[in-house]
Structure formats: structure tokens, C-alpha cells
Design an enzyme around this catalytic site. Structure first.
Site, short mmCIF file in Angstrom:
data_model
loop_
_atom_site.label_atom_id
_atom_site.label_comp_id
_atom_site.label_asym_id
_atom_site.label_seq_id
_atom_site.Cartn_x
_atom_site.Cartn_y
_atom_site.Cartn_z
N GLN A 122 48.28 44.08 45.01
CA GLN A 122 47.01 43.44 45.33
C GLN A 122 47.01 42.89 46.75
O GLN A 122 46.05 43.06 47.50
CB GLN A 122 46.76 42.28 44.34
CG GLN A 122 45.47 41.53 44.61
CD GLN A 122 44.25 42.40 44.37
OE1 GLN A 122 44.12 43.00 43.31
NE2 GLN A 122 43.37 42.50 45.35
N CYS A 162 40.79 38.80 43.84
CA CYS A 162 41.36 40.09 43.41
C CYS A 162 40.57 40.74 42.29
O CYS A 162 40.71 41.93 42.06
CB CYS A 162 42.82 39.91 43.01
SG CYS A 162 43.05 38.89 41.53
N ARG A 212 42.71 48.90 47.04
CA ARG A 212 43.85 49.10 46.14
C ARG A 212 44.23 50.58 46.14
O ARG A 212 45.41 50.93 46.18
CB ARG A 212 43.50 48.67 44.70
CG ARG A 212 43.25 47.19 44.50
CD ARG A 212 44.51 46.38 44.63
NE ARG A 212 45.54 46.78 43.68
CZ ARG A 212 45.63 46.34 42.43
NH1 ARG A 212 44.78 45.46 41.96
NH2 ARG A 212 46.62 46.76 41.64
N ARG A 271 53.08 47.25 34.72
CA ARG A 271 52.46 45.91 34.64
C ARG A 271 53.00 45.26 33.38
O ARG A 271 52.85 45.80 32.28
CB ARG A 271 50.93 46.01 34.56
CG ARG A 271 50.29 44.72 34.11
CD ARG A 271 48.80 44.69 34.26
NE ARG A 271 48.43 44.61 35.67
CZ ARG A 271 47.20 44.32 36.10
NH1 ARG A 271 46.23 44.09 35.25
NH2 ARG A 271 46.94 44.26 37.39
N ASP A 329 41.26 32.91 42.58
CA ASP A 329 41.55 33.82 41.47
C ASP A 329 41.16 33.09 40.19
O ASP A 329 40.88 31.88 40.20
CB ASP A 329 43.06 34.19 41.48
CG ASP A 329 43.44 35.24 40.44
OD1 ASP A 329 42.53 35.91 39.90
OD2 ASP A 329 44.65 35.38 40.16
N HIS A 371 52.09 39.74 42.31
CA HIS A 371 51.18 40.90 42.26
C HIS A 371 51.13 41.54 43.66
O HIS A 371 50.13 41.46 44.35
CB HIS A 371 49.80 40.41 41.83
CG HIS A 371 48.85 41.49 41.40
ND1 HIS A 371 49.22 42.82 41.28
CD2 HIS A 371 47.53 41.44 41.07
CE1 HIS A 371 48.16 43.52 40.89
NE2 HIS A 371 47.13 42.72 40.76
N1 CP Z 1 43.10 42.90 40.51
C1 CP Z 1 43.66 43.56 39.49
O1 CP Z 1 44.86 43.79 39.46
O2 CP Z 1 42.77 43.97 38.55
P1 CP Z 1 43.11 44.62 37.12
O3 CP Z 1 43.70 43.52 36.27
O4 CP Z 1 41.78 45.08 36.61
O5 CP Z 1 44.08 45.73 37.31
N1 NVA Z 2 46.20 35.98 38.01
C1 NVA Z 2 45.57 37.05 37.27
C2 NVA Z 2 45.44 38.27 38.12
C3 NVA Z 2 44.74 39.42 37.45
C4 NVA Z 2 44.66 40.64 38.32
C5 NVA Z 2 46.37 37.34 36.01
O1 NVA Z 2 47.61 37.40 36.09
O2 NVA Z 2 45.75 37.47 34.96
#
Ligand code: CP
Ligand code: NVA
Length: 308
Positions: free
Chosen positions: A137, A266, A294, A107, A225, A134
Site C-alpha cells: 500500500q 488506503c 496498487r 495476506r 485509515d 502493509h
Molecule cells: N487497501 C487495501 O489493501 O484494500 P483491500 O483490503 O481491499 O485489499
Molecule cells: N488497517 C486496515 C487496512 C485495510 C487495507 C486493516 O488492517 O484492516
């Protein structure tokens, strides 16, 4: 090398088999305790590195639990603690990690970091979120929709809010799984048009509708989101809230979708900003199934990456 970098970079037949495998993997756990291993142990003897340059709850825990339930081991690395954060190149990091571990989940911020990792790694690399996409997700989201409502092909999905990384992976999925997608949000927060055009080129309808109430008419699924993503500057918070307030998913908006429409987010959510608690905890909501899935969807992704 079968990396899982994005939904548009993976063949539709492979995506379909991953979703079907995820269902089978979920069914096979059949009420086992969370700490119990799966009956199948395809990752026995495998080590997976989980790299986080941004915070995470779901991605961190679901990958870690998923690997362990499949018999493998994990090591969780924070970007700040690695030499990566102190000047070592991504390419060298990828080459070194490939000598120690069997798979890398990362990530990160820039998509270029993920791509460079994948280019130089000799083990599979999985995208655990970048500023742009992502995909893990949305694999869980497709699985969740189909569990509740059957095939997503030909359905209408409406995204209300920021045209962000999670929307982008929905647009990739629209093209690959064959569903129609409507984006409703303010012009400054439109998605990158490349995501929209690529999905359209695959034969699905992707439209932009400024009126959220018109947008959700006939929707099978309404998604939103956070209004401020992890890579967005905190200084933009107030402006974004003002721009996005009209796109909040509340009961009045859900009432304009199909009566059996699902609601997804998400998570993490900012309750009563992008979605009200009444919707998040209401009859349309499947947000905790999404979070659970997930785990199952990523097990299928990891098995695909390793050919197991
Ligand atoms: N939805 C998601 O990716 O959550 P986290 O940021 O907690 O991993
Ligand atoms: N759009 C959000 C998703 C988190 C899972 C971010 O990138 O922070």
C-alpha cells in the site's frame, strides 16, 4: 531470496528503482484497455499464488490483474480452504507451494506467519498485509504522492487516527525515503514505538502531537485509515470510535494543512467516520489514484522479486 516483506527490509536504492519502474510501467500502458496485456510480458510462463486469510478488494484484484497483464497466471487461495487452516504447518505449506508456483503473495493475521512462509519458501514471498504492516500500500502511496507533487524526500506527512499497520509502513517509508512524519491520535492507539524509533534512527523527524489541528500545520500530505482494522475485535468498535472522533479528517482539518496538501486513505473507508465525504471527494483527495497505483507499484515489486 528477494522477498518483499517490509519497506524497512528492502534497500532504499531498490525501493527507489521500484517506484521509478512503476511510473514507467504505468506510462507504458498508455490508455490500453484494462483487459489488454502489457507490451512487455515478463511474467509469461509464471504462476503466482495469492493467499488471503482476510477479506480484500484492492489487493486481490490488483495483484490478479497485474500478473495477468504481465503475461503470468494466478491462483487465488483462501486460508480457510487450504490445509493451512486445518493444522498443516506454515513451513510445510511454504515448501509445498514452492514446488508448484513461482511466487507467493500472502495476506494474513500474524506477522510470524508471513516470516515463517518466507523462511521456508524457495520462491519470493510478498506481504499483502499483516496485523503489523502493509508495505504494498505504501509503495503505491509514495508513487501517488510523487506523481502529483514531485519527490517526497523532505516533505511533511501527517497521519491522523489509529497507529495501525498502515501507519507502521508509513513510518518504515519515512526512514527509507527521507520524509518527516507526524502521528496525531489518542495515546491508547499510539503506534508501536519501535516503528517511530527506527525511522528516527535513520535521520528523519517522527513526532507525536495530540492536537490534530497543530499536527497538520504545514502538511504536504494528510493520511488516515479505518478506525477498526480487520484484526481488531468488533467489541472494541464503540470505544475506538469515541477515542478517534476528534481525529476525523474533515474540511476544517484540511484547511490547516498546506493549501496544496494531498489527502490519502488506503480504502476501504467508512465515510464520515475517519474522513468526511467532503474530503474524500474534494480537491485534495487522491484516493482513487492510490487505489489504481496498487496495480502499477505491485508490478514493479513483483518484477524486482523475480529479477525480471
Ligand atoms: N487497501 C487495501 O489493501 O484494500 P483491500 O483490503 O481491499 O485489499
Ligand atoms: N488497517 C486496515 C487496512 C485495510 C487495507 C486493516 O488492517 O484492516
Amino acid at each position: 531470496m528477494p522477498h518483499f516483506l517490509d519497506i524497512n527490509k528492502t534497500a532504499p536504492s531498490d525501493l527507489r528503482s521500484m517506484i521509478d519502474n512503476a511510473r514507467r510501467i504505468k506510462d507504458a500502458r498508455n490508455g490500453r484497455p484494462k483487459g489488454a496485456t502489457d507490451a512487455e510480458q515478463p511474467l509469461a510462463g509464471h504462476m503466482v499464488a495469492l493467499i488471503f486469510e482476510k477479506p480484500s478488494t484492492r489487493t486481490r484484484v490488483s495483484f490478479d490483474v497485474g500478473v495477468r497483464q504481465m503475461g503470468g497466471q494466478t491462483m487465488t487461495l483462501s486460508g480457510a480452504d487450504m490445509q493451512l487452516g486445518h493444522g498443516e504447518t506454515i513451513a510445510d505449506t511454504a515448501r509445498v507451494l514452492s514446488r508448484y508456483v513461482d511466487m507467493i503473495m500472502i495476506r494474513t493475521f500474524e506477522e510470524a506467519t508471513l516470516l515463517e512462509m518466507a523462511e521456508h519458501a524457495t520462491v519470493p514471498v510478498i506481504n499483502g498485509l499483516t496485523n503489523r504492516t502493509h508495505p504494498c500500500q505504501i509503495m503505491a502511496d509514495i508513487m501517488t504522492f510523487e506523481e502529483h507533487r514531485g519527490p517526497i524526500k523532505g516533505r511533511k506527512v501527517v497521519w491522523s487516527g489509529d497507529g495501525n499497520n498502515v501507519f507502521a509502513s508509513f513510518a518504515h517509508a519515512a526512514g527509507q525515503f527521507g520524509f518527516d512524519l507526524v502521528f496525531t491520535g489518542p495515546p491508547p492507539l499510539d503506534p508501536e514505538m519501535v516503528f517511530v524509533e527506527e525511522a528516527r534512527a535513520k535521520g528523519v523527524s517522527v513526532t507525536i502531537e495530540r492536537d490534530p489541528f497543530k499536527a497538520v500545520e504545514g502538511a504536504d500530505l494528510v493520511v488516515t485509515d479505518t478506525w477498526v482494522s480487520m484484526h481488531d475485535p468488533q467489541s472494541a468498535r464503540e470505544r475506538r470510535h469515541n477515542q478517534l472522533r476528534a481525529y476525523q479528517v474533515n474540511e476544517a482539518l484540511m484547511a490547516r494543512a498546506k493549501p496544496d496538501a494531498l489527502f490519502m486513505h488506503c480504502l476501504p473507508a467508512h465515510r464520515d467516520d475517519e474522513a468526511t465525504s467532503a474530503v474524500m471527494d474534494g480537491p485534495h483527495s487522491v484516493i482513487f489514484d492510490e487505489a489504481e497505483n496498487r496495480l502499477h507499484a505491485q508490478k514493479a515489486v513483483m518484477r524486482w522479486c523475480l529479477g525480471l
